[in-house]
Design an enzyme around this catalytic site. Structure first.
Site, PDB file in Angstrom:
ATOM      1  N   GLN A   1      62.182  29.781 -84.822  1.00 54.96           N
ATOM      2  CA  GLN A   1      62.787  31.086 -85.101  1.00 54.96           C
ATOM      3  C   GLN A   1      64.295  31.024 -85.329  1.00 54.96           C
ATOM      4  O   GLN A   1      64.863  31.946 -85.905  1.00 54.96           O
ATOM      5  CB  GLN A   1      62.460  32.066 -83.970  1.00 54.96           C
ATOM      6  CG  GLN A   1      60.969  32.358 -83.885  1.00 54.96           C
ATOM      7  CD  GLN A   1      60.631  33.324 -82.766  1.00 54.96           C
ATOM      8  OE1 GLN A   1      60.335  32.897 -81.653  1.00 54.96           O
ATOM      9  NE2 GLN A   1      60.661  34.609 -83.037  1.00 54.96           N
TER      10      GLN A   1
ATOM     11  N   HIS B   1      56.127  26.177 -78.919  1.00 55.84           N
ATOM     12  CA  HIS B   1      56.249  27.619 -79.178  1.00 55.84           C
ATOM     13  C   HIS B   1      55.659  27.881 -80.572  1.00 55.84           C
ATOM     14  O   HIS B   1      56.371  28.209 -81.516  1.00 55.84           O
ATOM     15  CB  HIS B   1      57.705  28.060 -79.070  1.00 55.84           C
ATOM     16  CG  HIS B   1      57.902  29.544 -78.891  1.00 55.84           C
ATOM     17  ND1 HIS B   1      58.598  30.087 -77.842  1.00 55.84           N
ATOM     18  CD2 HIS B   1      57.502  30.612 -79.636  1.00 55.84           C
ATOM     19  CE1 HIS B   1      58.628  31.415 -77.942  1.00 55.84           C
ATOM     20  NE2 HIS B   1      57.962  31.752 -79.042  1.00 55.84           N
TER      21      HIS B   1
ATOM     22  N   ASN C   1      53.929  28.435 -74.906  1.00 53.89           N
ATOM     23  CA  ASN C   1      54.359  29.826 -74.990  1.00 53.89           C
ATOM     24  C   ASN C   1      53.186  30.733 -75.345  1.00 53.89           C
ATOM     25  O   ASN C   1      52.529  30.534 -76.363  1.00 53.89           O
ATOM     26  CB  ASN C   1      55.435  29.999 -76.071  1.00 53.89           C
ATOM     27  CG  ASN C   1      55.899  31.443 -76.156  1.00 53.89           C
ATOM     28  OD1 ASN C   1      56.486  31.957 -75.205  1.00 53.89           O
ATOM     29  ND2 ASN C   1      55.608  32.125 -77.254  1.00 53.89           N
ATOM     30  N   GLU C   2      52.912  31.703 -74.497  1.00 53.30           N
ATOM     31  CA  GLU C   2      51.947  32.775 -74.762  1.00 53.30           C
ATOM     32  C   GLU C   2      50.682  32.310 -75.463  1.00 53.30           C
ATOM     33  O   GLU C   2      50.407  32.718 -76.602  1.00 53.30           O
ATOM     34  CB  GLU C   2      52.612  33.849 -75.627  1.00 53.30           C
ATOM     35  CG  GLU C   2      53.831  34.461 -74.989  1.00 53.30           C
ATOM     36  CD  GLU C   2      54.410  35.608 -75.818  1.00 53.30           C
ATOM     37  OE1 GLU C   2      54.126  35.671 -77.021  1.00 53.30           O
ATOM     38  OE2 GLU C   2      55.156  36.418 -75.258  1.00 53.30           O
TER      39      GLU C   2
END
Ligand code: BGC
Length: 400
Positions: free
Chosen positions: A22, A125, A168-169
């Site tokens: 990101q 991620h 991540n998630e």
């Protein structure tokens, strides 16, 4: 200055979070491939959108601007920073690790530590390298060993890191990539969805043991996107809430509960359940249209404490708010709710705001602005939004 009324425990960590794809820029992986695919471009054009706004490209140029990001962290008086390592950069070809890349990440960790900022390093991620994508990525069980090898290389290279976040998630990624088909690899398959979750449980458990064998002092967890589910009333809604809690909030954490030293909580959502529909009041919403419901933080923390009795770090919490009209309010309200949890003995040890700087918001491209700092899309200059001051004051005084 007026006396602060709500103080946080000594050593409470204050900071922000980001992820490699990101912010870094210049990365080739399964996401960048998908963003440039003919079908994605066609779809965006059909919706009247500009494909380049939805291609990560140079992102926030953080790969070239690590020192500038550290400057931003200093401006908010950060004592912690959560960032991720990009698998495609570290292992661009199967089994071939890029030493220069590892060196650069190691240097970054050292620089953070020199500035008194505790690194929380996320190993994965969401995107994967192209070679791994071609082999089937998370859909194939062999990913567990690939993930372990990649993680081992990193952990051995960075022996000074204490806090590791393996994944991540998992449930957000698996839902959007393997069930709704919104994100690459755009699968819509219930069996694949479940299988991938199982691969992730296994990957976390193995990587946990591997890291502990290298350094038993490390602290390891995942970043879990728990939601405050609330029943609108009546037995059926309470039953639906219990089901939602079981599947969304507990299923993954239950399977790794003997292999985590802390819970990383990414808190964004409240869902008032009304016979299978959401009945949120939406009194305040972000630019994303997501309800801003700070009280939910307190209830999620309470639930995590009751079930797992582990230290909790808020590894993400924030909002898309380009004009910065709600961020300061939201941060304050969220922190009041964390404070309420602390006052009831819940062991919360840090808060990392999402995000430090504006970044590439996945399928939404550059249209959503989560940053405490605004990033100029051409020059990549970082400019503080006004809520930086508010955050910096709180972090400095360790109090609201
Ligand atoms: C993710 C971030 C994302 C943020 C805002 C979290 O679910 O971990 O990568 O940018 O939410 O959507």
């Amino acid at each position: 200055m007026a006396e602060k009324s709500l103080s946080f425990p000594n050593g409470f960590l204050w900071g922000a979070a980001t992820s490699s794809y990101q912010i870094e820029g210049g990365i080739e992986n399964d996401w960048s491939k998908w963003e440039k695919s003919a079908s994605r471009i066609r779809d965006l054009k059909r919706r009247g959108l500009h494909p380049t706004d939805f291609q990560s490209g140079k992102a926030a140029n953080s790969w070239e601007m690590m020192e500038e990001d550290i400057e931003c962290l200093k401006k908010i008086n950060a004592t912690a920073y959560r960032f991720s390592i990009e698998w495609a950069r570290v292992e661009p070809q199967e089994g071939k690790f890029d030493e220069a890349v590892l060196k650069k990440y190691t240097h970054f960790v050292k620089r953070l530590q020199e500035e008194g900022i505790e690194p929380f390093v996320t190993l994965w991620h969401w995107p994967v390298p192209l070679w791994l994508h071609k082999k089937g990525g998370w859909a194939k069980p062999m990913i567990v060993d690939y993930f372990k090898k990649y993680s081992e290389r990193i952990v051995r290279t960075m022996p000074d890191v204490t806090f590791w976040i393996t994944l991540n998630e998992p449930n957000i990624f698996v839902g959007d990539s393997f069930l709704t088909g919104k994100w690459p690899p755009q699968k819509k398959n219930l069996f694949a969805y479940y299988r991938v979750l199982c691969h992730m449980v296994c990957a976390h458990r193995k990587v946990y043991d591997m890291i502990k064998n290298i350094n038993s002092q490390t602290q390891i967890g995942i970043a879990s996107p728990n939601i405050y589910f609330e029943a609108a009333g009546g037995f059926i809604n309470r039953l639906l809430k219990a089901g939602a809690d079981w599947w969304w909030n507990h299923w993954f954490l239950d399977r790794i509960k003997d292999k985590q030293d802390f819970i990383g909580l990414n808190f964004y959502f409240h869902n008032l359940i009304n016979y299978g529909f959401t009945k949120n009041k939406n009194e305040r919403v972000s630019d994303f249209g997501w309800e801003l419901y700070p009280k939910g933080m307190y209830y999620v923390l309470k639930d995590l404490e009751k079930r797992y009795h582990k230290p909790i770090y808020i590894t993400e919490n924030g909002l898309a708010d380009e004009k910065d009209t709600q961020r300061a309010w939201y941060i304050m309200e969220i922190l009041k709710n964390i404070h309420r949890a602390l006052s009831e003995g819940i062991d919360v040890r840090g808060y990392m705001h999402w995000s430090l700087i504006d970044n590439f918001e996945w399928a939404e491209g550059f249209t959503k602005k989560f940053g405490l700092f605004e990033v100029d899309r051409k020059t990549f200059e970082r400019r503080p939004r006004s809520s930086v001051k508010v955050f910096a004051e709180i972090a400095k005084h360790n109090a609201l």
